[in-house]
Design a protein around this motif. Structure first.
Motif, PDB file in Angstrom:
ATOM      1  N   TRP A 214       0.842  -1.200   0.000  1.00  0.00           N
ATOM      2  CA  TRP A 214       0.000   0.000   0.000  1.00  0.00           C
ATOM      3  C   TRP A 214       0.872   1.243   0.000  1.00  0.00           C
ATOM      4  N   LYS A 215       0.592   2.162  -0.915  1.00  0.00           N
ATOM      5  CA  LYS A 215       1.353   3.409  -1.012  1.00  0.00           C
ATOM      6  C   LYS A 215       0.454   4.563  -0.575  1.00  0.00           C
ATOM      7  N   PRO A 216       0.738   5.162   0.579  1.00  0.00           N
ATOM      8  CA  PRO A 216      -0.153   6.202   1.107  1.00  0.00           C
ATOM      9  C   PRO A 216      -0.421   7.337   0.134  1.00  0.00           C
ATOM     10  N   GLY A 217       0.589   7.733  -0.624  1.00  0.00           N
ATOM     11  CA  GLY A 217       0.398   8.844  -1.554  1.00  0.00           C
ATOM     12  C   GLY A 217      -0.649   8.558  -2.614  1.00  0.00           C
ATOM     13  N   LEU A 218      -0.749   7.299  -3.001  1.00  0.00           N
ATOM     14  CA  LEU A 218      -1.753   6.907  -3.996  1.00  0.00           C
ATOM     15  C   LEU A 218      -3.065   6.483  -3.334  1.00  0.00           C
ATOM     16  N   GLY A 219      -2.950   5.799  -2.205  1.00  0.00           N
ATOM     17  CA  GLY A 219      -4.139   5.207  -1.600  1.00  0.00           C
ATOM     18  C   GLY A 219      -4.977   6.161  -0.782  1.00  0.00           C
ATOM     19  N   ALA A 220      -4.330   7.127  -0.108  1.00  0.00           N
ATOM     20  CA  ALA A 220      -5.075   8.001   0.798  1.00  0.00           C
ATOM     21  C   ALA A 220      -6.133   8.839   0.081  1.00  0.00           C
ATOM     22  N   LEU A 266      -2.840  -6.297   4.648  1.00  0.00           N
ATOM     23  CA  LEU A 266      -2.165  -5.415   3.688  1.00  0.00           C
ATOM     24  C   LEU A 266      -0.652  -5.490   3.853  1.00  0.00           C
ATOM     25  N   ALA A 267      -0.204  -5.522   5.099  1.00  0.00           N
ATOM     26  CA  ALA A 267       1.244  -5.555   5.355  1.00  0.00           C
ATOM     27  C   ALA A 267       1.888  -6.821   4.805  1.00  0.00           C
ATOM     28  N   PHE A 268       1.158  -7.939   4.830  1.00  0.00           N
ATOM     29  CA  PHE A 268       1.710  -9.209   4.356  1.00  0.00           C
ATOM     30  C   PHE A 268       1.387  -9.492   2.890  1.00  0.00           C
ATOM     31  N   PRO A 273      -4.227  -3.495  -2.008  1.00  0.00           N
ATOM     32  CA  PRO A 273      -4.452  -2.094  -1.636  1.00  0.00           C
ATOM     33  C   PRO A 273      -5.298  -1.326  -2.636  1.00  0.00           C
ATOM     34  N   HIS A 274      -5.432  -1.851  -3.862  1.00  0.00           N
ATOM     35  CA  HIS A 274      -6.218  -1.151  -4.875  1.00  0.00           C
ATOM     36  C   HIS A 274      -7.669  -1.624  -4.903  1.00  0.00           C
TER      37      HIS A 274
END
Length: 324
Positions: A214-220, A266-268, A273-274
């Motif tokens: 998960w990439k916060p910049g894209l997901g948030a 998500l971490a594993f 994440p999308h």
């Protein structure tokens, strides 16, 4: 949660069901495309098992990472009446049914669920999420009514539908009074035993842990859009609702447990994440939390109700305009 006046509550509940029906019917029309056909073919292994007369395999076959309840129900339809429009219609009906179950007891929660973006956006998919939302609404309604056997049955159905459903099921069964809690958790464990081989097989597969990080910049920003204004503005009400009696605490525990488990998945690299359909699983306990928060707002109860009603109508109109 203190009840609203019967007549007002009845009107609000009926309005919430009407909103849910209109928004999900529109969503069903939008989802009538080739994706529906692709989803319809996803549980092919379960369909093959049924056609071969292998009922045991049909009852235990996972579809991807997902337990066998929805694939089995869908495979029955694929075998006897393979019409994607019917599958979409059943999903629409499940979402409306979930709102109707909440409307009988918690009309404000029903209004939140009726217009929650994640619940609407994924309310006509040919997959397990609309079914799970219906099961969870029934689970909380049964818990409020003190019907322990039905609570355990619906918790087992949730676990057989989705891993996140199992999380909510365990939380709700664990909230039962001590005698029912003990036998309920035992019965839930027994109901989950047939799922163990499928879970172990997935834990032993490298593809289970293959999702991107998960990439916060894209997901948030996308997450904010999926939650909608109602999800963000209602945060104080949801926080207030966590102290709104026993069921408010159960709903808060369910939201917290879902968030913790989803973060681990998500971490594993197990959860994608999308994919934001996971948020629709949060929708039922979240709606109950917000409804309890509105009732616990004290002298601000009327203002909180007006805010919720206005946001729900704006949010519903935005979703309807998008789908139109």
């Amino acid at each position: 949660m203190p009840a609203v006046a019967p007549r007002a509550g009845s009107r609000l509940g009926l309005g919430a069901v009407g909103l849910a029906l209109g928004l999900r019917l529109l969503r069903g029309l939008v989802r009538w495309d080739e994706v529906a056909w692709q989803y319809a073919s996803y549980p092919a292994a379960t369909v093959d098992a049924l056609e071969a007369g292998e009922l045991g395999a049909a009852l235990t076959t996972f579809t991807g990472l997902h337990p066998p309840l929805w694939p089995l129900l869908h495979a029955l339809g694929e075998r006897w009446l393979p019409v994607p429009a019917l599958a979409i219609g059943l999903s629409v009906g499940a979402g409306v049914g979930a709102v109707a179950l909440l409307a009988r007891r918690w009309p404000w929660a029903a209004l939140v669920l009726a217009t929650a973006p994640a619940a609407v956006q994924y309310g006509a998919e040919v997959n397990q999420y609309p079914l799970l939302v219906l099961i969870l609404a029934g689970l909380f309604a049964a818990r409020a009514a003190g019907r322990a056997p039905l609570v355990v049955l619906l918790a087992a159905a949730a676990a057989w539908t989705h891993a996140l459903g199992a999380v909510v099921g365990v939380v709700v069964v664990a909230s039962l009074p001590p005698p029912a809690r003990r036998w309920g958790l035992g019965a839930l464990a027994l109901a989950g035993l047939p799922l163990v081989p499928g879970v172990l097989a997935r834990l032993g597969s490298d593809t289970t842990f293959a999702q991107p990080p998960w990439k916060p910049g894209l997901g948030a920003p996308e997450l904010v859009g999926r939650l909608g204004a109602l999800g963000l503005v209602a945060l104080p009400l949801a926080a207030r609702g966590g102290g709104g009696g026993p069921l408010g605490r159960v709903a808060a525990a369910a939201v917290g447990a879902l968030g913790a488990v989803l973060a681990v998945l998500l971490a594993f690299g197990v959860a994608a994440p999308h994919q934001f359909a996971y948020l629709s699983v949060f929708a039922v306990p979240w709606a109950i939390l917000v409804g309890h928060g509105r009732a616990a707002a004290g002298r601000w109860t009327r203002a909180a109700g007006g805010l919720l009603l206005g946001l729900a109508l704006v949010q519903g109109a935005w979703q309807a305009g998008f789908d139109l």
